[in-house]
Scaffold this active site. Structure first.
Site, PDB file in Angstrom:
ATOM      1  N   SER A 101       0.854  -1.180   0.000  1.00  0.00           N
ATOM      2  CA  SER A 101       0.000   0.000   0.000  1.00  0.00           C
ATOM      3  C   SER A 101       0.897   1.240   0.000  1.00  0.00           C
ATOM      4  O   SER A 101       2.116   1.123  -0.216  1.00  0.00           O
ATOM      5  CB  SER A 101      -0.839  -0.062   1.262  1.00  0.00           C
ATOM      6  OG  SER A 101      -2.017   0.613   1.073  1.00  0.00           O
ATOM      7  N   LYS A 137      -2.753   9.646  -8.663  1.00  0.00           N
ATOM      8  CA  LYS A 137      -3.110   8.431  -7.919  1.00  0.00           C
ATOM      9  C   LYS A 137      -4.486   8.030  -8.424  1.00  0.00           C
ATOM     10  O   LYS A 137      -5.501   8.600  -8.027  1.00  0.00           O
ATOM     11  CB  LYS A 137      -3.135   8.690  -6.420  1.00  0.00           C
ATOM     12  CG  LYS A 137      -3.387   7.428  -5.615  1.00  0.00           C
ATOM     13  CD  LYS A 137      -3.206   7.661  -4.133  1.00  0.00           C
ATOM     14  CE  LYS A 137      -3.280   6.368  -3.338  1.00  0.00           C
ATOM     15  NZ  LYS A 137      -4.481   5.597  -3.537  1.00  0.00           N
ATOM     16  N   CYS A 438     -43.722  35.772   3.718  1.00  0.00           N
ATOM     17  CA  CYS A 438     -42.379  36.212   3.376  1.00  0.00           C
ATOM     18  C   CYS A 438     -41.522  36.312   4.636  1.00  0.00           C
ATOM     19  O   CYS A 438     -41.857  37.049   5.570  1.00  0.00           O
ATOM     20  CB  CYS A 438     -42.420  37.566   2.655  1.00  0.00           C
ATOM     21  SG  CYS A 438     -40.754  38.075   2.220  1.00  0.00           S
ATOM     22  N   CYS A 459     -42.107  35.990  -3.195  1.00  0.00           N
ATOM     23  CA  CYS A 459     -42.793  37.019  -2.440  1.00  0.00           C
ATOM     24  C   CYS A 459     -43.327  38.026  -3.457  1.00  0.00           C
ATOM     25  O   CYS A 459     -42.561  38.599  -4.224  1.00  0.00           O
ATOM     26  CB  CYS A 459     -41.823  37.695  -1.475  1.00  0.00           C
ATOM     27  SG  CYS A 459     -42.539  39.171  -0.779  1.00  0.00           S
TER      28      CYS A 459
HETATM   29  S1  IVH Z   1       2.553   2.945  -6.540  1.00  0.00           S
HETATM   30  C1  IVH Z   1       5.027   0.144  -4.351  1.00  0.00           C
HETATM   31  N1  IVH Z   1       1.400   4.624  -8.197  1.00  0.00           N
HETATM   32  O1  IVH Z   1      -2.837   3.212  -4.865  1.00  0.00           O
HETATM   33  C2  IVH Z   1       4.236   1.278  -4.884  1.00  0.00           C
HETATM   34  N2  IVH Z   1      -0.009   3.305  -6.808  1.00  0.00           N
HETATM   35  O2  IVH Z   1      -2.799   3.232  -1.914  1.00  0.00           O
HETATM   36  C3  IVH Z   1       2.815   1.173  -4.557  1.00  0.00           C
HETATM   37  N3  IVH Z   1      -2.393   3.656  -7.156  1.00  0.00           N
HETATM   38  O3  IVH Z   1      -2.712  -0.217  -4.404  1.00  0.00           O
HETATM   39  C4  IVH Z   1       1.878   1.728  -5.500  1.00  0.00           C
HETATM   40  N4  IVH Z   1      -2.209   5.189  -8.726  1.00  0.00           N
HETATM   41  O4  IVH Z   1      -3.459   0.543  -6.693  1.00  0.00           O
HETATM   42  C5  IVH Z   1       1.213   3.688  -7.243  1.00  0.00           C
HETATM   43  N5  IVH Z   1       0.524   6.151  -9.704  1.00  0.00           N
HETATM   44  C6  IVH Z   1       0.334   5.215  -8.787  1.00  0.00           C
HETATM   45  C7  IVH Z   1      -0.948   4.819  -8.369  1.00  0.00           C
HETATM   46  C8  IVH Z   1      -1.079   3.854  -7.360  1.00  0.00           C
HETATM   47  C9  IVH Z   1      -3.052   4.480  -7.991  1.00  0.00           C
HETATM   48  C10 IVH Z   1      -3.037   2.759  -6.165  1.00  0.00           C
HETATM   49  C11 IVH Z   1      -2.479   1.371  -6.189  1.00  0.00           C
HETATM   50  C12 IVH Z   1      -2.178   1.004  -4.754  1.00  0.00           C
HETATM   51  C13 IVH Z   1      -2.850   2.095  -3.999  1.00  0.00           C
HETATM   52  C14 IVH Z   1      -2.078   2.403  -2.745  1.00  0.00           C
END
Ligand code: IVH
Length: 649
Positions: A101, A137, A438, A459
């Site tokens: 994660s 992300k 009103c 009104c």
């Molecule tokens: S890197 C070892 N890059 O976010 C590196 N994750 O909260 C770990 N995710 O399960 C992940 N966009 O599915 C990485 N540009 C991005 C990402 C990304 C979405 C998701 C991914 C991971 C989760 C972690």
């Protein structure tokens, strides 16, 4: 597990306390209980009380307390849960390396701390710079794709991070997943790629529209639709979801002798370029690298602003140390790599209390109910007032005073009420009763009226000072008379001073008096005078529109203005004369005709004229169409494309 409304209310109240002050070690069990409750609301009830951001804040507090006092960690603590998307419907697959994660950050300060920690872990001097990659992300479902000897052999969901579900057949239907890729050119025999399955926002809208047309239940959001779409029983259903995979990491790469080839790729940027050259969809490599953490912070601020325009849903950014050797030096915890961090965008949703309702009256007398809520931070601003539009909205959402409500900023701008958390009611909440009279002058007992087909109560007392104020604010605005330098706050100030009672007074201001006011100098007064004088010569179509006649828009004002020589001509017009004009309907006809039969309105126009406002039709404004025998008369011209110097409008 079941919670009574009172228990739920207490858990929510307690959670909110921890959002303003941190939990203490003595409260650790209570904090766990609160987190369990929010997990239940989120994943069992599908009806979260807290935003993801708020939940994360509480989760982090628990994590911090447990890190400081490891002896108090319990087996059933929410931190000990390994997040998992395993359902049992697909055979399990073991990932070649665990899918970890990410740790979270929320602001510039967190990012600076992250940079500091990287420098400590790698032994780099604080004064030196570390380059980072900044990627979106993606908010979808994560996948791992395995290639052996250039062929796609397996695809899996993230699962519990160690094992995922085998979705190979489904993944093979996705055009963004190459079925083969020239890995051997890079001396790679087995490769595992990490990526995220997402659906474009506009595509998602179309899918939902089609579902609605065929009477199917709508998907809640692109994220659920993408993550769920990976795990369809029929592969063709996966294909039809419009899923795309963004590749963001090469998780594992070995050559034919099993030697780790990942080591030889020096930077994350090179990794992304390699993935792109293998045919994967990646974030634009040219905007990936930031030379230091300050550039990262700047990029994050820019992303936060343009997030709504990005075609895919993203809930933040991922910041990754670019140099591979530095990544290695940082290493991993059991939960996340130490060289990467998620930067979470500010919450778009929050929960707060609906404390009371205020009513605002608009320029045509419409009454708008406004919810006054306990101030709460939402996507970077503090929200305390939210429009509830009209009575229908209140009834549809079944809103009560004292309710816990979920609020959101639509398109990241205007806050609105998503829903009331009715199961958190404790009995003291009361339904909101829309006023009969009103609310601005309750003693006058002016009964509100509602025109058929309109949502708003109005009104009918159009001489009410507040309505006049709203009309003056509109009159000076850009879309009406466009009086430069004469904004809402100045209108309000002059109104409070008793200098403005209706629109005509705008053209009879005492500039010497204005110059005496704090904040005004001779320059600003000259500018104001010149803008007002300029407005006196505006075309009469603009003037008609600026009078706030109910339903009379710009286009109808134009159509009417074209047919008169002087604004006051309209005082002798019959409703049919208006409806004889193509595109003018009976409602506008009646409203304009009524307006011009009211003595106070005629008097106002006469005063405006005496102050120098030109109510005559200007020859230059008369449409070509009505000039006899003009070369283009009677023709409709359509042009397409765009203009270089003005909008098409
Ligand atoms: S890197 C070892 N890059 O976010 C590196 N994750 O909260 C770990 N995710 O399960 C992940 N966009 O599915 C990485 N540009 C991005 C990402 C990304 C979405 C998701 C991914 C991971 C989760 C972690």
């Amino acid at each position: 597990m079941n919670y009574t409304a009172t228990e739920q209310r207490q858990l929510v109240d307690q959670s909110k306390t921890w959002l303003t002050r941190e939990a203490t070690i003595g409260e650790i069990e209570a904090l766990r209980q609160a987190l369990r409750f929010h997990e239940w609301r989120y994943s069992v009830q599908n009806d979260p009380v807290l935003s993801d951001y708020e939940y994360d804040q509480l989760y982090k507090q628990l994590e911090a307390l447990e890190t400081a006092h490891p002896s108090v960690i319990t087996q059933d603590s929410p931190t000990q849960r390994v997040s998992s998307d395993l359902s049992g419907n697909f055979p399990p697959i073991r990932h070649l390396t665990p899918m970890l994660s990410l740790d979270n950050s929320y602001d510039a300060e967190d990012l600076l701390k992250f940079d500091e920690s990287i420098k400590k872990l790698t032994g780099i001097e604080p004064s030196e710079s570390i380059a980072y990659c900044v990627e979106p992300k993606y908010d979808g479902g994560s996948v791992a794709l395995v290639y052996e000897n250039d062929l796609l052999t397996r695809a899996a969901t993230r699962g519990n991070g160690t094992e995922g579900e085998d979705i190979t057949l489904n993944a093979r239907t996705l055009a963004s997943v190459p079925l083969s890729a020239p890995w051997s050119d890079a001396n790679i025999t087995i490769a595992e790629i990490r990526g995220e399955a997402v659906i474009r926002k506009d595509r998602f809208e179309i899918i939902n529209k089609r579902r609605s047309e065929s009477g199917k239940e709508l998907f809640a959001n692109p994220r659920n639709s993408a993550a769920g779409g990976l795990r369809m029983k029929k592969a063709s259903d996966t294909r039809d979801r419009g899923i795309e995979i963004f590749a963001f990491q090469l998780g594992h790469a070995v050559d034919q002798d099993g030697r780790d080839v990942l080591q030889e790729i020096n930077t994350h940027e090179q990794q992304i370029n390699l993935l792109a050259s293998m045919g994967f969809k990646v974030h634009d490599p040219s905007e990936l690298v930031c030379k230091d953490i300050h550039e990262v912070i700047k990029a994050a601020q820019q992303w936060e602003k343009k997030r709504g325009e990005y075609p895919y849903e993203i809930d933040g950014l991922v910041i990754k140390v670019n140099r591979r050797d530095l990544q290695e030096r940082c290493g991993y915890t059991s939960h996340h790599p130490r060289w990467a961090i998620a930067y979470k965008f500010k919450a778009k949703q929050a929960t707060t209390t609906l404390e009371r309702v205020e009513y605002q009256v608009g320029k045509v007398g419409s009454i708008t109910p406004v919810a006054k809520v306990t101030p709460v931070s939402l996507a970077g601003v503090t929200v305390s007032s939210i429009s509830m539009h009209n009575e229908e909205f209140i009834l549809q959402k079944d809103l009560h005073l004292g309710d816990q409500i979920v609020i959101e900023r639509a398109g990241d701008v205007i806050p609105y009420i998503v829903k009331a958390l009715s199961d958190l009611r404790v009995g003291t909440e009361t339904p909101i009763r829309f006023p009969e009279y009103c609310p601005i002058h309750p003693v006058d007992k002016i009964k509100l009226v509602r025109v058929e087909d309109e949502a708003a109560w109005r009104c009918p007392n159009c001489t009410c000072g507040i309505q006049n104020l709203q009309r003056m604010i509109f009159h000076v605005s850009k879309s009406a008379m466009d009086i430069d330098g004469f904004g809402k706050s100045i209108v309000e100030r002059f109104y409070d001073l008793g200098w403005l009672r209706d629109i005509a007074d705008i053209y009879n201001l005492d500039y010497d008096q204005i110059q005496e006011l704090e904040g005004f100098g001779s320059k600003s007064v000259d500018k104001l005078r010149s803008s007002i004088n300029q407005a006196k010569k505006n075309p009469i179509s603009r003037l008609l529109h600026s009078l706030s006649i109910h339903h009379l828009g710009k286009r109808a004002s134009q159509l009417i203005a074209e047919r008169i020589d002087h604004v006051l001509d309209l005082s002798t017009w019959q409703p049919e004369q208006f409806t004889n004009i193509k595109d003018i309907g009976p409602v506008v006809a009646r409203n304009v005709s009524d307006w011009f039969t009211q003595e106070s309105n005629i008097d106002m126009l006469r005063r405006m004229e005496s102050y120098g406002v030109d109510l005559h039709q200007k020859e230059a404004d008369r449409p070509v169409e009505l000039v006899q025998d003009a070369p283009l008369s009677g023709k409709t011209i359509l042009f397409t494309g765009s203009l270089q110097q003005m909008t098409r409008n």
